[in-house]
Write an enzyme that holds these catalytic residues in place. Structure first.
Site, PDB file in Angstrom:
ATOM      1  N   TYR A  76       0.836  -1.199   0.000  1.00 32.20           N
ATOM      2  CA  TYR A  76       0.000   0.000   0.000  1.00 32.20           C
ATOM      3  C   TYR A  76       0.869   1.247   0.000  1.00 32.20           C
ATOM      4  O   TYR A  76       0.581   2.217  -0.701  1.00 32.20           O
ATOM      5  CB  TYR A  76      -0.940   0.008   1.214  1.00 32.20           C
ATOM      6  CG  TYR A  76      -1.974   1.112   1.103  1.00 32.20           C
ATOM      7  CD1 TYR A  76      -3.194   0.867   0.477  1.00 32.20           C
ATOM      8  CD2 TYR A  76      -1.708   2.391   1.580  1.00 32.20           C
ATOM      9  CE1 TYR A  76      -4.122   1.881   0.331  1.00 32.20           C
ATOM     10  CE2 TYR A  76      -2.636   3.408   1.436  1.00 32.20           C
ATOM     11  CZ  TYR A  76      -3.843   3.148   0.819  1.00 32.20           C
ATOM     12  OH  TYR A  76      -4.755   4.147   0.671  1.00 32.20           O
ATOM     13  N   PHE A 128      -7.628  21.566 -24.345  1.00 33.69           N
ATOM     14  CA  PHE A 128      -7.912  20.144 -24.435  1.00 33.69           C
ATOM     15  C   PHE A 128      -9.130  19.890 -23.554  1.00 33.69           C
ATOM     16  O   PHE A 128      -9.304  20.520 -22.521  1.00 33.69           O
ATOM     17  CB  PHE A 128      -6.721  19.278 -24.007  1.00 33.69           C
ATOM     18  CG  PHE A 128      -7.033  17.819 -24.180  1.00 33.69           C
ATOM     19  CD1 PHE A 128      -7.056  17.270 -25.457  1.00 33.69           C
ATOM     20  CD2 PHE A 128      -7.378  17.013 -23.110  1.00 33.69           C
ATOM     21  CE1 PHE A 128      -7.412  15.933 -25.644  1.00 33.69           C
ATOM     22  CE2 PHE A 128      -7.737  15.684 -23.300  1.00 33.69           C
ATOM     23  CZ  PHE A 128      -7.749  15.139 -24.565  1.00 33.69           C
ATOM     24  N   THR A 129      -9.962  18.946 -23.979  1.00 29.24           N
ATOM     25  CA  THR A 129     -11.276  18.735 -23.352  1.00 29.24           C
ATOM     26  C   THR A 129     -11.216  18.618 -21.821  1.00 29.24           C
ATOM     27  O   THR A 129     -11.806  19.424 -21.103  1.00 29.24           O
ATOM     28  CB  THR A 129     -11.942  17.475 -23.936  1.00 29.24           C
ATOM     29  OG1 THR A 129     -11.014  16.385 -23.828  1.00 29.24           O
ATOM     30  CG2 THR A 129     -12.299  17.679 -25.399  1.00 29.24           C
ATOM     31  N   ASP A 219       1.584  20.353 -20.475  1.00 24.81           N
ATOM     32  CA  ASP A 219       0.815  19.125 -20.693  1.00 24.81           C
ATOM     33  C   ASP A 219       1.742  18.278 -21.550  1.00 24.81           C
ATOM     34  O   ASP A 219       1.835  18.456 -22.758  1.00 24.81           O
ATOM     35  CB  ASP A 219      -0.503  19.426 -21.411  1.00 24.81           C
ATOM     36  CG  ASP A 219      -1.308  18.142 -21.652  1.00 24.81           C
ATOM     37  OD1 ASP A 219      -0.708  17.047 -21.596  1.00 24.81           O
ATOM     38  OD2 ASP A 219      -2.521  18.239 -21.900  1.00 24.81           O
ATOM     39  N   LYS A 262      -0.333   7.839 -23.540  1.00 21.65           N
ATOM     40  CA  LYS A 262       0.060   8.211 -24.896  1.00 21.65           C
ATOM     41  C   LYS A 262       1.555   7.909 -25.076  1.00 21.65           C
ATOM     42  O   LYS A 262       1.922   6.758 -25.204  1.00 21.65           O
ATOM     43  CB  LYS A 262      -0.254   9.679 -25.170  1.00 21.65           C
ATOM     44  CG  LYS A 262      -1.716   9.989 -25.463  1.00 21.65           C
ATOM     45  CD  LYS A 262      -2.639   9.918 -24.291  1.00 21.65           C
ATOM     46  CE  LYS A 262      -4.011  10.473 -24.552  1.00 21.65           C
ATOM     47  NZ  LYS A 262      -4.442  11.493 -23.627  1.00 21.65           N
ATOM     48  N   ARG A 386     -13.480  15.445 -34.005  1.00 24.28           N
ATOM     49  CA  ARG A 386     -12.894  16.541 -33.243  1.00 24.28           C
ATOM     50  C   ARG A 386     -13.385  17.828 -33.905  1.00 24.28           C
ATOM     51  O   ARG A 386     -12.712  18.406 -34.736  1.00 24.28           O
ATOM     52  CB  ARG A 386     -11.354  16.479 -33.262  1.00 24.28           C
ATOM     53  CG  ARG A 386     -10.749  15.619 -32.171  1.00 24.28           C
ATOM     54  CD  ARG A 386     -11.076  16.124 -30.793  1.00 24.28           C
ATOM     55  NE  ARG A 386     -10.469  15.331 -29.718  1.00 24.28           N
ATOM     56  CZ  ARG A 386     -11.096  14.962 -28.621  1.00 24.28           C
ATOM     57  NH1 ARG A 386     -12.379  15.246 -28.460  1.00 24.28           N
ATOM     58  NH2 ARG A 386     -10.487  14.310 -27.673  1.00 24.28           N
ATOM     59  N   PHE A 453     -19.097  14.645 -26.372  1.00 26.15           N
ATOM     60  CA  PHE A 453     -18.697  13.809 -27.503  1.00 26.15           C
ATOM     61  C   PHE A 453     -18.590  12.338 -27.155  1.00 26.15           C
ATOM     62  O   PHE A 453     -18.749  11.477 -28.009  1.00 26.15           O
ATOM     63  CB  PHE A 453     -17.370  14.307 -28.107  1.00 26.15           C
ATOM     64  CG  PHE A 453     -16.216  14.292 -27.141  1.00 26.15           C
ATOM     65  CD1 PHE A 453     -16.033  15.341 -26.259  1.00 26.15           C
ATOM     66  CD2 PHE A 453     -15.318  13.238 -27.125  1.00 26.15           C
ATOM     67  CE1 PHE A 453     -14.971  15.327 -25.365  1.00 26.15           C
ATOM     68  CE2 PHE A 453     -14.255  13.218 -26.233  1.00 26.15           C
ATOM     69  CZ  PHE A 453     -14.083  14.260 -25.348  1.00 26.15           C
TER      70      PHE A 453
HETATM   71  C1  PLP Z   1      -5.380  12.345 -23.210  1.00 29.08           C
HETATM   72  C2  PLP Z   1      -4.987  13.710 -22.893  1.00 29.08           C
HETATM   73  C3  PLP Z   1      -5.204  14.256 -21.617  1.00 29.08           C
HETATM   74  C4  PLP Z   1      -5.988  13.538 -20.536  1.00 29.08           C
HETATM   75  O1  PLP Z   1      -5.389  12.359 -20.145  1.00 29.08           O
HETATM   76  P1  PLP Z   1      -6.226  11.051 -19.721  1.00 29.08           P
HETATM   77  O2  PLP Z   1      -5.132  10.060 -19.435  1.00 29.08           O
HETATM   78  O3  PLP Z   1      -7.090  10.650 -20.880  1.00 29.08           O
HETATM   79  O4  PLP Z   1      -7.006  11.389 -18.525  1.00 29.08           O
HETATM   80  C5  PLP Z   1      -4.746  15.539 -21.385  1.00 29.08           C
HETATM   81  N1  PLP Z   1      -4.141  16.252 -22.345  1.00 29.08           N
HETATM   82  C6  PLP Z   1      -3.930  15.769 -23.578  1.00 29.08           C
HETATM   83  C7  PLP Z   1      -3.257  16.603 -24.614  1.00 29.08           C
HETATM   84  C8  PLP Z   1      -4.361  14.490 -23.899  1.00 29.08           C
HETATM   85  O5  PLP Z   1      -4.178  14.021 -25.139  1.00 29.08           O
END
Ligand code: PLP
Length: 461
Positions: A76, A128-129, A219, A262, A386, A453
């Protein structure tokens, strides 16, 4: 960008295990897309042939990463894997402190809560969303400060992810520097079509923000891809390694949020990295509320181990050459056939320009959503919208955002598909393009309140 004289790339790996693909028939596909309300997010994976919905969490892990899973220390507190992850982040990105989170948005939530006060302004190079939503939920307002070229799908600017410093200066004089806790800088801007920011621009922003005591938070979700474009296009970097460019990017910033799903080549995971000790302590305290103890942040020990190894693999020059080489291959094929795509070709996928692909469909009838559905019907290839659906509504006025860019994203998972799969994808899109005049738009029949979306439903007009 791909010079014909450049040597061919090949995948810098060989295949040890395969996953058989599903191949739904045309009649199954027609039925499934109606059931999914013309939203490719609502299709079942078993009904999809080649899945280009996202590059998020869809990477193929290496044998070393899979072996790393077996070394999971599921304690943990104080798991060995946490310390390996910390070491990897320090070595390749150079940040002092790290907090693991279940994925990128977990880090965005904590960051927004510790840095944003009600009424604050957060400038960024295109929204970004999830990032914007967390900023808004924390009481802030996102303002786009990306260069104008980013909104023009035909502009060939080599760094369409750059920040317009004049726009930032204007915000500082309008709102005052105290209202701007940080600038959110994305590497290869997802919503602009995977477009990079240059180190020159980032360094200029650094000078400007230092003078005004404003932080830069990266980011860093697709930082290795951004480094590739810097190496390829920016003066003075052609001989530098991807790893050293990645480090140089991080050095210009005060912290970062990362979706490791990613570039970092794992199926789940993320982190918040920060150089300031006090902020780290605040974040360590908050993570306990939302994710888990600060040494696991919602992840299993094994997931942190796979991430530690994935970070290392992601900054290899061979890896990134082949990764972006595959994206360019698909993009060039589409360009040769006259398909309107966002240029220059970006890092993680190809973006079809739905406004030019389906000029007879008004934005209110969702051209990109329509096109994604048509591609699925044609071949079982899954893409995503998008455009106006992703852009959502202004949370204060309730009005729809009408984004310049109305795109269909073909996101290429890392190390998953072959060049032959890219050929099949290109052929399908060319086929749909040939019958484009006959395609009709959609109307929305169900609209969820947040990030619509993902779950919205549509019917054919
Ligand atoms: C995917 C993404 C996020 C969010 O990350 P999650 O792992 O999906 O929560 C933030 N910024 C960018 C540019 C992304 O592509």
């Amino acid at each position: 960008m791909s010079k014909k004289t450049k040597a061919s790339w090949a995948e810098p790996y060989k295949i040890k295990m395969v996953e058989l693909l599903k191949m739904p028939t045309i009649s199954q596909r027609k039925k499934m897309i109606i059931e999914a309300g013309y939203n490719t997010f609502l299709l079942k994976s078993k009904d999809v042939y080649i899945d280009l919905l996202t590059d998020s969490g869809t990477s193929a892990m290496s044998d070393r990463q899979w072996a790393g899973l077996m070394l999971g220390d599921e304690a943990y507190a104080g798991s060995e894997n946490y310390y390996n992850l910390e070491k990897s982040v320090k070595k390749y990105y150079g940040y002092k402190y790290i907090i693991p989170t279940h994925q990128g948005r977990g880090a965005e939530n904590i960051l927004s809560k510790i840095l944003i006060k009600k009424g604050d302004i957060i400038p960024g190079n295109m929204y970004f969303t999830t990032t914007r939503l967390h900023q808004e939920l924390a009481g802030g307002t996102f303002i786009d400060v990306i260069i104008d070229e980013a909104h023009d799908s035909k502009s060939l600017h080599p760094f369409k992810g750059n920040i317009d410093l004049k726009k930032v200066e204007a915000l500082i004089s309008k709102y005052g520097k105290d209202k701007i806790p940080y600038i959110c800088v994305a590497t290869t801007v997802n919503m602009a079509g995977g477009q990079p920011i240059s180190l020159e621009n980032l360094k200029q922003l650094r000078t400007l923000t230092k003078k005004n005591n404003i932080k830069i938070i990266l980011d860093m979700t697709r930082i290795a891809e951004n480094a590739y474009f810097i190496k390829l296009r920016e003066k003075g970097y052609s001989k530098k390694s991807i790893a050293s460019i990645v480090k140089e990017i991080c050095d210009q910033t005060d912290g970062a949020t990362m979706s490791a799903k990613k570039d970092a080549l794992v199926n789940i995971g993320g982190f918040l990295a920060i150089n300031d000790k006090e902020l780290f302590e605040e974040a360590s305290n908050l993570v306990v509320v939302y994710e888990g103890l600060h040494t696991y942040g919602g992840l299993a020990g094994r997931d942190m181990e796979a991430m530690a190894i994935g970070i290392q693999e992601s900054v290899s020059d061979n890896h990134i050459n082949a990764r972006i080489g595959q994206v360019l291959y698909l993009g060039e094929k589409l360009k040769e056939a006259g398909i309107p795509i966002v240029e220059p070709i970006g890092g993680h996928g190809i973006f079809l320009d739905a406004k030019r692909f389906l000029p007879h469909i008004k934005q209110d009838h969702y051209p990109a959503q329509t096109l994604a559905a048509e591609i699925y019907i044609d071949s079982g290839v899954r893409t995503m919208e998008r455009g106006i659906v992703s852009a959502g509504r202004n949370s204060k006025t309730g009005k729809n955002y009408y984004p310049e860019l109305e795109l269909v994203r073909l996101t290429i998972p890392r190390r998953v598909y072959t060049q032959a799969h890219m050929d099949v994808v290109a052929e399908s899109i060319i086929k749909v393009y040939k019958r484009k005049e006959k395609i009709k738009g959609l109307k929305m029949t169900y609209e969820p309140k947040y990030l619509r979306f993902f779950q919205a439903k549509f019917e054919k007009l």
